[in-house]
Scaffold this active site. Structure first.
Site, mmCIF file in Angstrom:
data_model
loop_
_atom_site.group_PDB
_atom_site.id
_atom_site.type_symbol
_atom_site.label_atom_id
_atom_site.label_comp_id
_atom_site.label_asym_id
_atom_site.label_seq_id
_atom_site.Cartn_x
_atom_site.Cartn_y
_atom_site.Cartn_z
ATOM 1 N N HIS A 1 20.470 52.994 -32.904
ATOM 2 C CA HIS A 1 18.899 53.752 -33.021
ATOM 3 C C HIS A 1 18.766 53.798 -31.416
ATOM 4 C CE1 HIS A 1 17.936 55.934 -37.111
ATOM 5 N NE2 HIS A 1 17.562 54.859 -37.537
ATOM 6 N N ASP B 1 14.980 58.538 -41.735
ATOM 7 C CA ASP B 1 15.283 59.248 -40.691
ATOM 8 C C ASP B 1 15.263 60.511 -40.301
ATOM 9 O OD1 ASP B 1 15.354 56.225 -39.423
ATOM 10 O OD2 ASP B 1 17.574 56.373 -39.533
ATOM 11 N N HIS C 1 22.972 49.341 -37.333
ATOM 12 C CA HIS C 1 21.984 50.622 -37.700
ATOM 13 C C HIS C 1 21.040 51.288 -37.037
ATOM 14 C CE1 HIS C 1 20.508 53.776 -40.480
ATOM 15 N NE2 HIS C 1 18.614 53.865 -39.805
ATOM 16 N N GLU C 2 20.071 49.650 -36.607
ATOM 17 C CA GLU C 2 19.430 50.376 -35.458
ATOM 18 C C GLU C 2 19.577 49.985 -33.956
ATOM 19 O OE1 GLU C 2 16.638 50.499 -36.740
ATOM 20 O OE2 GLU C 2 16.429 50.295 -38.345
#
Length: 261
Positions: A83, A156, A79-80
Site C-alpha cells: 500500500h 481493501d 501487505h502494508e
C-alpha cells in the site's frame, strides 16, 4: 482543548489537518483521549505526541498488543508495504502517507494511513483510480512475495468495490454506461443506503464495469510492485524492525535506494 493543559509543542493546527470531517463531539473525544494518554504517561500536560497518538486511536482504533507469528508479521509487513509503496509511486495523485504500521489496531492487522494535504471538494477520476490501485497494493504485494492469497485484503476489497460502484453509478465515470446516474443514496448514522434505478441488464453491465475497473487497478498495482520490488523489500524490512513508519521515513527509505552509489 479549552481548560486542558497543553505543552508548548502542542500544534492544534496539525491536529485539525489530520481530522477532516470531525464533528465537535469527535474532537472532544480526541482531546479526552489525549488527556487520558498524558495521565497514563505521568505527564502534567498534553504534548503533541499525546495529540497525535489520540488521533491514531480515534481513527484507526486502539493498538491490540498480541503474540503474532513471524509468518503473519511478514505477510502484514509486505501487505502494508505494498500500500505504502503504491501511494508513493503514484503521488501526487494519491494522498500523502501519515503512518504505516504492522501493529494490529481495531479490527485490522495493520494500517497504511493517508491524509490529504489540503481540503478536497472534487474527486478527479485519475485520483480515484490511483486510490483504487493503492487499495490493491496489499494483495498484489502478497502475491508477488508469497504467491498466495490471504484474508488480509478483505477490507481493501470492500472499500475498492464501494468506490468503483460510486464511480460508475453516482459520478458518471464509465465510458460504457455513459453519464447517467443509476444510484440514489442516503445516509443515516454513518450508514449508507443505496437503491439502483435501472434495468436488470444495466445492473449486469454495472457489475461487469466494477470488475473491469478493479481488475485493471490490481494489474497496475502488481506491475508497479514487480518493477519496484527492491523498494518494497526495504519498506517491509523497516516495518519488521520498527513496526511503525511515518511518511517521511518511507521517503527516506526510497531515497536511499534510489541514491547513486
Amino acid at each position: 482543548a479549552r481548560n486542558k493543559p497543553l505543552d508548548n509543542d502542542a500544534r492544534l493546527s496539525d491536529i485539525a489537518k489530520s481530522t477532516p470531517g470531525f464533528s465537535g463531539a469527535d474532537l472532544a473525544t480526541l482531546m479526552n483521549e489525549a488527556a487520558l494518554l498524558a495521565i497514563r504517561r505521568n505527564k502534567e500536560s498534553i504534548s503533541q505526541q499525546e495529540l497525535s497518538d489520540a488521533v491514531d486511536r480515534v481513527i484507526l482504533g486502539p493498538e491490540r498488543r498480541q503474540i503474532i507469528s513471524e509468518k503473519e508479521r511478514n505477510i502484514t509487513a509486505y501487505h502494508e508495504g505494498g500500500h505504502a509503496l503504491i501511494a508513493k509511486l503514484l503521488a501526487p495523485k494519491t494522498n500523502p502517507i501519515r503512518k504505516v504500521t504492522i501493529i494490529p489496531r481495531g479490527l485490522t492487522g495493520g494500517a497504511t494511513w493517508t491524509m490529504p494535504a489540503e481540503d478536497i471538494h472534487y474527486q478527479e477520476k485519475s485520483r480515484l483510480l490511483a486510490d483504487l490501485t493503492m487499495m490493491m497494493g496489499g494483495r498484489a504485494a502478497e502475491m508477488l512475495i508469497f504467491n498466495e492469497e490471504s484474508s488480509g485484503a478483505r477490507g481493501d476489497f470492500s472499500s475498492a468495490t464501494n468506490l468503483a460502484r460510486k464511480m460508475i453509478c453516482e459520478y458518471g465515470m464509465s465510458d460504457k454506461l455513459g453519464k447517467a446516474i443509476f444510484a440514489q443514496g442516503s445516509e443515516f448514522l454513518d450508514i449508507r443506503f443505496e437503491q439502483l434505478n435501472c434495468s436488470e441488464e444495466t445492473k449486469r453491465l454495472i457489475d461487469l464495469e466494477i470488475k473491469r475497473i478493479l481488475d485493471e487497478s490490481y494489474e497496475c498495482a502488481a506491475s508497479l510492485l514487480k518493477v519496484n520490488k527492491i523498494q518494497l523489500d526495504a519498506i517491509a524490512k523497516a516495518l519488521l524492525e520498527k513496526e511503525t513508519l511515518t511518511g517521511q521515513e518511507v521517503d527516506e527509505i526510497m531515497r536511499n535506494i534510489n541514491a547513486p552509489n
